[in-house]
Design a protein around this motif. Structure first.
Motif, PDB file in Angstrom:
ATOM      1  N   MET A   1       0.847  -1.196   0.000  1.00 53.55           N
ATOM      2  CA  MET A   1       0.000   0.000   0.000  1.00 53.55           C
ATOM      3  C   MET A   1       0.882   1.246   0.000  1.00 53.55           C
ATOM      4  O   MET A   1       1.836   1.342   0.764  1.00 53.55           O
ATOM      5  N   THR A   2       0.577   2.176  -0.877  1.00 55.99           N
ATOM      6  CA  THR A   2       1.316   3.435  -0.971  1.00 55.99           C
ATOM      7  C   THR A   2       0.734   4.442   0.014  1.00 55.99           C
ATOM      8  O   THR A   2      -0.473   4.712   0.006  1.00 55.99           O
ATOM      9  N   THR A   3       1.591   5.004   0.849  1.00 62.41           N
ATOM     10  CA  THR A   3       1.165   5.995   1.833  1.00 62.41           C
ATOM     11  C   THR A   3       1.573   7.380   1.355  1.00 62.41           C
ATOM     12  O   THR A   3       2.744   7.618   1.046  1.00 62.41           O
ATOM     13  N   THR A   4       0.603   8.271   1.312  1.00 61.85           N
ATOM     14  CA  THR A   4       0.802   9.595   0.729  1.00 61.85           C
ATOM     15  C   THR A   4       0.381  10.686   1.700  1.00 61.85           C
ATOM     16  O   THR A   4      -0.654  10.564   2.368  1.00 61.85           O
ATOM     17  N   HIS A  26      -4.105   4.650  -2.880  1.00 58.46           N
ATOM     18  CA  HIS A  26      -3.201   5.168  -1.859  1.00 58.46           C
ATOM     19  C   HIS A  26      -3.916   5.307  -0.516  1.00 58.46           C
ATOM     20  O   HIS A  26      -5.130   5.546  -0.461  1.00 58.46           O
ATOM     21  N   THR A  27      -3.168   5.161   0.552  1.00 61.69           N
ATOM     22  CA  THR A  27      -3.613   5.630   1.864  1.00 61.69           C
ATOM     23  C   THR A  27      -3.193   7.091   1.953  1.00 61.69           C
ATOM     24  O   THR A  27      -2.003   7.408   1.845  1.00 61.69           O
ATOM     25  N   TYR A  29      -2.983  10.762   3.801  1.00 64.80           N
ATOM     26  CA  TYR A  29      -3.028  11.649   4.960  1.00 64.80           C
ATOM     27  C   TYR A  29      -3.185  13.070   4.432  1.00 64.80           C
ATOM     28  O   TYR A  29      -2.369  13.532   3.614  1.00 64.80           O
ATOM     29  N   LEU A  66       2.894   9.855  11.332  1.00 60.92           N
ATOM     30  CA  LEU A  66       2.737   8.990  10.172  1.00 60.92           C
ATOM     31  C   LEU A  66       3.434   7.647  10.389  1.00 60.92           C
ATOM     32  O   LEU A  66       4.572   7.604  10.851  1.00 60.92           O
ATOM     33  N   LEU A  69       5.786   6.668   4.791  1.00 63.95           N
ATOM     34  CA  LEU A  69       5.537   7.669   3.766  1.00 63.95           C
ATOM     35  C   LEU A  69       6.248   7.272   2.477  1.00 63.95           C
ATOM     36  O   LEU A  69       7.448   7.006   2.478  1.00 63.95           O
ATOM     37  N   ASP A  70       5.486   7.211   1.408  1.00 66.57           N
ATOM     38  CA  ASP A  70       6.032   6.905   0.083  1.00 66.57           C
ATOM     39  C   ASP A  70       5.965   8.100  -0.861  1.00 66.57           C
ATOM     40  O   ASP A  70       6.846   8.277  -1.707  1.00 66.57           O
ATOM     41  N   SER A 119      11.167   4.231   2.166  1.00 63.98           N
ATOM     42  CA  SER A 119      10.288   3.735   1.104  1.00 63.98           C
ATOM     43  C   SER A 119      11.101   3.074   0.001  1.00 63.98           C
ATOM     44  O   SER A 119      12.229   3.483  -0.292  1.00 63.98           O
TER      45      SER A 119
END
Length: 227
Positions: A1-4, A26-27, A29, A66, A69-70, A119
């Motif tokens: 999962m890509t965290t943005t 994306h997840t 924030y 967080l 973070l990607d 990442s």
């Protein structure tokens, strides 16, 4: 999962970017000064985070909250003062705009580097503007040509330059700048000829590139803007 993480994501281009990246899986924030204004982001499925890009403590607290973070999208910005030329321009007007639009990008990016370095495919997108592109400011017929204000144009020119320099210093990252174009938002009294979806095309495309994607470039919705 890509965290943005997207700064300035409670409305307008930031909120639309959040919507589209959530759709892309994306997840997200959603950074904003006051999470109480984040109902629209919450309804989309984003996670509001208190983040004032002009406040170092706020930036550091947001990063500490967080899990990973990607992708970082530096979207927060202000139109500022001194919009009509030199008669209402002073150093404080310049400073207020630069503090948010340029130093804010630096504060957030520097604080995000430790997370991004963990990442496997770190990406940074800095939302700039064609108003920071001297060739278009001086070319009749371009949307940018009638602009007379100095602080905003100067700040976005700086964002383009710092994007190039970050890309050179972070070769393992993909670091690019996006130009939303003349988009209908509160910034321009909803006078722009593009929709917010069109205005986020470049940002979303650059936020979803892989390790083989471009870096150190400036893009609008039609592709790369050549230097």
């Amino acid at each position: 999962m890509t965290t943005t993480l997207i700064t300035g994501a409670n409305r307008s281009l930031g909120l639309e970017t959040a919507r589209r990246l959530l759709e892309a899986g994306h997840t997200v924030y959603a950074g904003m000064r006051d999470p109480a204004t984040g109902d629209a982001a919450r309804e989309l499925g984003a996670i509001p985070v208190a983040l004032d890009v002009t406040d170092q403590q706020s930036v550091e607290a947001a990063m500490a909250s967080l899990p990973a973070l990607d992708v970082l999208v530096n979207n927060a910005g202000i139109l500022g003062d001194a919009l009509h030329g030199v008669d209402d321009l002073d150093a404080q007007a310049m400073l207020r705009t630069l503090d948010t639009n340029v130093l804010g990008v630096v504060r957030v990016t520097q604080a995000a580097l430790p997370l991004l370095r963990r990442s496997g495919s770190p990406v940074i997108v800095n939302v700039a503007s064609g108003v920071g592109w001297p060739r278009w400011l001086s070319a009749p017929g371009h949307d940018e040509y009638p602009v007379r204000g100095i602080p905003y144009a100067t700040s976005k020119a700086a964002v383009i330059a710092l994007t190039v320099q970050y890309a050179k210093n972070l070769p393992e990252f993909r670091v690019n700048a996006s130009d939303p174009g003349y988009t209908s938002t509160e910034f321009n009294g909803f006078n722009g000829h593009q929709t917010v979806e069109q205005g986020t095309d470049a940002t979303v495309r650059l936020a979803t590139i892989g390790p083989d994607g471009p870096t150190g470039e400036f893009h609008n919705r039609d592709g790369r803007i050549e230097y």
